[in-house]
Scaffold this active site. Structure first.
Site, PDB file in Angstrom:
ATOM      1  N   ALA A 196       0.327  -0.923   0.249  1.00  0.00           N
ATOM      2  CA  ALA A 196      -0.085   0.854   0.262  1.00  0.00           C
ATOM      3  C   ALA A 196       0.912   1.290  -0.306  1.00  0.00           C
ATOM      4  CB  ALA A 196      -1.363   0.374   0.887  1.00  0.00           C
ATOM      5  N   ARG A 197       1.214   1.677   1.337  1.00  0.00           N
ATOM      6  CA  ARG A 197       1.876   2.848   1.278  1.00  0.00           C
ATOM      7  C   ARG A 197       2.996   2.910   2.555  1.00  0.00           C
ATOM      8  NH1 ARG A 197       0.892   3.570  -3.047  1.00  0.00           N
ATOM      9  NH2 ARG A 197       0.544   5.694  -4.290  1.00  0.00           N
TER      10      ARG A 197
ATOM     11  N   HIS B  65       9.255  -0.908  -4.695  1.00  0.00           N
ATOM     12  CA  HIS B  65       7.734  -0.275  -5.269  1.00  0.00           C
ATOM     13  C   HIS B  65       7.259  -0.452  -6.910  1.00  0.00           C
ATOM     14  CE1 HIS B  65       4.876   2.862  -4.312  1.00  0.00           C
ATOM     15  NE2 HIS B  65       4.247   2.043  -5.302  1.00  0.00           N
TER      16      HIS B  65
ATOM     17  N   GLU C  33      10.416   6.208   1.219  1.00  0.00           N
ATOM     18  CA  GLU C  33      11.408   5.249   0.456  1.00  0.00           C
ATOM     19  C   GLU C  33      11.745   6.450  -0.771  1.00  0.00           C
ATOM     20  OE1 GLU C  33       7.080   3.270  -1.212  1.00  0.00           O
ATOM     21  OE2 GLU C  33       8.178   4.347  -3.339  1.00  0.00           O
TER      22      GLU C  33
END
Length: 326
Positions: free
Chosen positions: A236-237, A284, A265
């Protein structure tokens, strides 16, 4: 959209398909709405096909596009460019979030199954040892038969993961405060509280959008409640998870993790998680990449065709749902 986005998402075949259903403005794509060329193009535009790198469609831009009635977005979230002015002017919006959900769900299911058999860890051990051990001495806690998978959030991706897990001999739990017991049952899962999800699951997969209410949602207490050797998967995040609490749990080797996103990130080069063998970190990459971008372009073409035919978008973004979307 940004020029590199256009080059990645729209190959010549996709551009040709789009050009067959509408009068396509001449290339190059618009990446800046303030230029004289952009203003000249916007004057006649009825539909905008947008992508990563699209600037905000604010009042000034919309004033330059008096005929604009619809936006077909070739990515997921529209928060970066769809403004309140768009909604106020009645502009219809479509998103490719559903198309982008599939590769994320596929990645998630792959990692659930790989982690159940400790594939990545055992592959590293095999490379080091270079001989096969006694396979009949495999511990009983390795394998995917009857394992419990917890899905955090019935988002588009969370629901797709549930769908893809159906053929496997797994027990699937779901926590989503907006999903009723009846709806959970219709999805083929058991709805549980968030504490129970973390306590009972062998794998917890995070699919919660990053909103003010979900920042740090997966905190120290929930991580501490996870079973020994349980796996936390986050596609997700990164900020949905308390990174420090997760790092501590991984340092203590209580749990394992698969992280396609982190906070920040990417993690700093000196961060200890880079060197741990109980965590897999990917850059990612779960979302659409490579030939999967073709699915995003195809959806934009389809949505534009539907709108032009008067059928409306198949994947509309509703203003009233924005508070629950990434």
């Amino acid at each position: 959209m940004a020029p590199d986005t256009a080059a990645a998402v729209f190959d010549p075949a996709a551009l040709h398909a789009l050009g067959r259903i509408c009068d396509l403005a001449p290339l190059p794509v618009i990446a800046d709405f303030t230029t004289a060329r952009a203003r000249a193009v916007l004057r006649d535009v009825e539909v905008l096909v947008t992508g990563w790198g699209c600037p905000p469609l604010d009042a000034g831009v919309l004033d330059s596009a008096p005929r604009l009635r619809a936006v077909a977005h070739t990515a997921g979230s529209v928060r970066g460019h769809i403004t309140e002015e768009c909604w106020e002017r009645g502009i219809e919006v479509s998103s490719a979030a559903a198309a982008n959900a599939l590769p994320v769900a596929e990645y998630t299911v792959a990692m659930i199954l790989l982690s159940g058999k400790h594939v990545l860890e055992r592959a590293r051990e095999f490379r080091t040892a270079r001989h096969r051990g006694d396979w009949l001495s495999t511990p009983r806690d390795i394998g995917n038969y009857g394992r419990t998978v917890g899905i955090l959030s019935a988002s588009l991706i969370g629901r797709r993961v549930v769908e893809l897990l159906r053929p496997y001999d797994l027990k699937v739990l779901l926590h989503d405060p907006y999903v009723t017991e009846e709806e959970a049952a219709s999805l083929g899962v058991r709805g549980v509280g968030i504490d129970e999800l973390f306590e009972l699951s062998d794998v917890v997969s995070v699919h919660t959008p990053l909103l003010p209410a979900t920042q740090g949602l997966v905190g120290r207490e929930l991580i501490g409640a996870m079973r020994p050797d349980a796996v936390l998967i986050n596609t997700a995040r990164g900020a949905v998870v308390d990174q420090d609490a997760l790092t501590d749990a991984l340092t203590d080797r209580r749990i394992r993790a698969v992280l396609d996103v982190t906070d920040p990130e990417a993690l700093p080069p000196e961060h200890p998680l880079w060197d741990y063998d109980n965590v897999t970190i990917t850059p990612h990459l779960a979302g659409s990449q490579g030939n999967e971008w073709g699915r995003l372009a195809a959806l934009a073409v389809s949505e534009t065709g539907r709108w032009a035919a008067g059928d409306g978008f198949a994947h509309p973004v509703r203003r009233e749902r924005l508070a629950y979307l990434a």
